[in-house]
Scaffold this motif. Structure first.
Motif, mmCIF file in Angstrom:
data_model
loop_
_atom_site.group_PDB
_atom_site.id
_atom_site.type_symbol
_atom_site.label_atom_id
_atom_site.label_comp_id
_atom_site.label_asym_id
_atom_site.label_seq_id
_atom_site.Cartn_x
_atom_site.Cartn_y
_atom_site.Cartn_z
ATOM 1 N N ASP A 1 18.217 40.820 73.386
ATOM 2 C CA ASP A 1 16.833 40.382 73.601
ATOM 3 C C ASP A 1 15.996 40.519 72.338
ATOM 4 O O ASP A 1 14.845 40.078 72.311
ATOM 5 C CB ASP A 1 16.185 41.208 74.724
ATOM 6 C CG ASP A 1 16.865 40.978 76.066
ATOM 7 O OD1 ASP A 1 17.354 39.858 76.285
ATOM 8 O OD2 ASP A 1 16.901 41.916 76.881
ATOM 9 N N GLU A 2 16.575 41.107 71.307
ATOM 10 C CA GLU A 2 15.817 41.351 70.080
ATOM 11 C C GLU A 2 15.625 40.055 69.293
ATOM 12 O O GLU A 2 16.540 39.229 69.181
ATOM 13 C CB GLU A 2 16.562 42.358 69.208
ATOM 14 C CG GLU A 2 15.837 42.699 67.914
ATOM 15 C CD GLU A 2 16.630 43.637 67.023
ATOM 16 O OE1 GLU A 2 16.077 44.071 65.994
ATOM 17 O OE2 GLU A 2 17.800 43.930 67.359
ATOM 18 N N LEU A 3 14.420 39.873 68.735
ATOM 19 C CA LEU A 3 14.124 38.771 67.837
ATOM 20 C C LEU A 3 14.055 39.333 66.415
ATOM 21 O O LEU A 3 13.263 40.230 66.124
ATOM 22 C CB LEU A 3 12.804 38.099 68.212
ATOM 23 C CG LEU A 3 12.804 37.346 69.550
ATOM 24 C CD1 LEU A 3 11.414 36.814 69.851
ATOM 25 C CD2 LEU A 3 13.819 36.211 69.527
ATOM 26 N N ILE B 1 12.352 28.390 60.355
ATOM 27 C CA ILE B 1 12.802 29.261 61.446
ATOM 28 C C ILE B 1 12.338 30.670 61.113
ATOM 29 O O ILE B 1 12.872 31.318 60.208
ATOM 30 C CB ILE B 1 14.332 29.199 61.604
ATOM 31 C CG1 ILE B 1 14.771 27.769 61.924
ATOM 32 C CG2 ILE B 1 14.809 30.164 62.682
ATOM 33 C CD1 ILE B 1 16.271 27.556 61.869
ATOM 34 N N LYS B 2 11.337 31.155 61.814
ATOM 35 C CA LYS B 2 10.697 32.424 61.467
ATOM 36 C C LYS B 2 11.358 33.633 62.121
ATOM 37 O O LYS B 2 11.178 34.759 61.664
ATOM 38 C CB LYS B 2 9.219 32.395 61.860
ATOM 39 C CG LYS B 2 8.427 31.258 61.224
ATOM 40 C CD LYS B 2 8.433 31.340 59.708
ATOM 41 C CE LYS B 2 7.572 30.247 59.099
ATOM 42 N NZ LYS B 2 7.582 30.289 57.612
ATOM 43 N N GLN B 3 12.110 33.414 63.201
ATOM 44 C CA GLN B 3 12.813 34.513 63.843
ATOM 45 C C GLN B 3 14.065 33.990 64.524
ATOM 46 O O GLN B 3 14.148 32.818 64.885
ATOM 47 C CB GLN B 3 11.918 35.261 64.836
ATOM 48 C CG GLN B 3 11.280 34.378 65.881
ATOM 49 C CD GLN B 3 10.256 35.122 66.717
ATOM 50 O OE1 GLN B 3 9.836 36.225 66.370
ATOM 51 N NE2 GLN B 3 9.860 34.541 67.841
ATOM 52 N N VAL B 4 15.042 34.873 64.665
ATOM 53 C CA VAL B 4 16.351 34.492 65.190
ATOM 54 C C VAL B 4 16.718 35.408 66.349
ATOM 55 O O VAL B 4 16.541 36.636 66.277
ATOM 56 C CB VAL B 4 17.427 34.583 64.088
ATOM 57 C CG1 VAL B 4 18.826 34.428 64.661
ATOM 58 C CG2 VAL B 4 17.175 33.525 63.013
ATOM 59 N N ALA B 5 17.231 34.798 67.411
ATOM 60 C CA ALA B 5 17.782 35.539 68.542
ATOM 61 C C ALA B 5 19.297 35.508 68.459
ATOM 62 O O ALA B 5 19.895 34.478 68.132
ATOM 63 C CB ALA B 5 17.317 34.926 69.857
ATOM 64 N N ILE B 6 19.905 36.641 68.752
ATOM 65 C CA ILE B 6 21.364 36.762 68.725
ATOM 66 C C ILE B 6 21.885 36.776 70.157
ATOM 67 O O ILE B 6 21.337 37.476 71.017
ATOM 68 C CB ILE B 6 21.795 38.048 67.993
ATOM 69 C CG1 ILE B 6 21.232 38.071 66.564
ATOM 70 C CG2 ILE B 6 23.319 38.164 67.973
ATOM 71 C CD1 ILE B 6 21.675 36.934 65.682
ATOM 72 N N ASP B 7 22.911 35.984 70.427
ATOM 73 C CA ASP B 7 23.488 35.927 71.772
ATOM 74 C C ASP B 7 23.785 37.337 72.284
ATOM 75 O O ASP B 7 24.376 38.160 71.567
ATOM 76 C CB ASP B 7 24.780 35.113 71.763
ATOM 77 C CG ASP B 7 24.536 33.635 71.517
ATOM 78 O OD1 ASP B 7 23.359 33.216 71.519
ATOM 79 O OD2 ASP B 7 25.532 32.903 71.320
ATOM 80 N N GLY B 8 23.377 37.587 73.514
ATOM 81 C CA GLY B 8 23.648 38.880 74.126
ATOM 82 C C GLY B 8 22.621 39.939 73.817
ATOM 83 O O GLY B 8 22.786 41.099 74.232
#
Length: 375
Positions: A226-228, A217-224
């Motif tokens: 738009d930032e990766l 998993i190279k990047q993570v999105a956080i609920d709420g």
């Protein structure tokens, strides 16, 4: 406070540092289940949150500083429940105040700092506890006794698979802190630390092992948002080793499992087999214990005998009940002078194992595990 300064029958008065989700979901219900405890004070960086938690749970004092919490005259045991980078300050303050101290796992973000704090607590003579509570769940203690009684004969192998439904590419906002590597709160420290501790506490440390990790998993999105966020820590860990008696060990930890997640531990012996399973890694269900002896026999459910439950009648979920058993163990330790509850020294041992796992992965070399230190 020295145990002898208060009536042994008086409740252990608890002050909480950190008023987050796990404090309300886990610690407060666990403590309220036990008559040996009374929560008297809470501190949060947000005075509004501390006041809300105090009002919601009938806690007498919502204090406004760390110093006030650890030095409060109605606090005997300090709980450090904030995030791992903040643990050190709370632990040092509690030790300086001469108070017994519980800290969530990971103890700190550094093996060296954790070792220093363990030594400070021991030198100060304060009881210290780390939140590696899963080892004290009734089912694990029951299985440990079954092994000691020879239910499956001589242990030949231990296989553990932990597939985590969280810590994936999309995370809830309260899990944002698990992404930065400096927080030491990713898959290996959190789930690896908790579940490897079960194995080591009940079956012993392996004599040697080799490890492989992967970052898929190279990047993570956080609920709420738009930032990766870049994700650089392992989301897959494989561990293979051998115990002192020649039994072999196989472990897989994987994060972000979409389906068929949970826990399975298989114990193979010369006379039979045991299995521990759960449909989740963290949540309400309790473990299913199954076993069979002889050849080609179906596994049968093995209900955990009532003597392994140290709690009054309750409706706590599995994870919260595990935590309540840790507090029940600490109350027994204070009463009897024992060390049932895991201590800071156990946390240091786990820190060192994690360091060895990462070193084995980096070098590709099978790693010898040194003799561990006990509290």
């Amino acid at each position: 406070m020295n145990d002898t300064l208060r009536n042994a029958a008086a409740p252990i008065r608890v002050g909480i540092i950190g008023a987050g989700t796990w404090a309300e979901y886990g610690h407060i219900p666990a403590l309220k289940q036990l008559p040996q405890y009374l929560i008297t004070a809470v501190f949060s960086r947000s005075a509004e949150k501390a006041a809300r938690v105090a009002a919601s749970h009938g806690i007498a004092h919502a204090v406004t500083s760390l110093d006030e919490l650890v030095n409060h005259p109605e606090v005997d045991l300090v709980l450090v429940l904030n995030q791992a980078p903040q643990h050190e300050a709370g632990i040092r303050a509690a030790i300086a105040a001469g108070k017994d101290v519980y800290c969530e796992w990971p103890l700190t973000t550094s093996t060296a700092v954790s070792a220093e704090l363990a030594q400070l607590a021991e030198q100060a003579g304060v009881r210290n506890i780390v939140g590696l509570q899963r080892r004290l769940a009734p089912g694990y203690r029951y299985v440990s006794d079954l092994l000691a009684e020879g239910y499956i004969g001589q242990l030949r192998s231990v296989r553990m698979h932990v597939s985590v439904e969280s810590f994936g590419a999309q995370r809830a906002s309260y899990l944002a802190y698990t992404v930065p590597p400096e927080n030491f709160s990713d898959l290996l420290p959190i789930f690896g630390g908790h579940f490897l501790d079960i194995l080591f506490a009940h079956f012993g440390f392996p004599r040697q092992f080799n490890a492989l990790t992967a970052n898929q998993i190279k990047q993570v999105a956080i609920d709420g948002s738009d930032e990766l966020i870049p994700h650089t820590t392992p989301d897959q860990i494989l561990l293979h080793g051998v115990f002192a008696n020649g039994a072999v060990l196989s472990v897989q930890l994987e994060a972000g499992k979409r389906n068929n997640f949970g826990l399975q531990i298989d114990l193979t012996g010369t006379e039979g087999d045991l299995k521990i399973s759960n449909s989740t890694c963290f949540g309400p269900p309790v473990n299913l214990i199954e076993g069979a002896r002889g050849d080609a026999q179906p596994l049968q459910a093995l209900p955990v005998p009532a003597k392994y439950d140290w709690l009054p009648a309750h409706e706590l979920g599995g994870s919260t009940a595990e935590l309540a058993h840790l507090y029940a163990a600490h109350a027994r330790d204070r009463r009897d002078g024992t060390q049932l509850a895991p201590a800071f020294r156990d946390a240091v041992n786990m820190h060192e194992v994690i360091d060895l796992i990462l070193e084995s992965d980096r070098t590709g070399v099978r790693t010898a595990v040194p003799t561990v230190k006990t509290p």
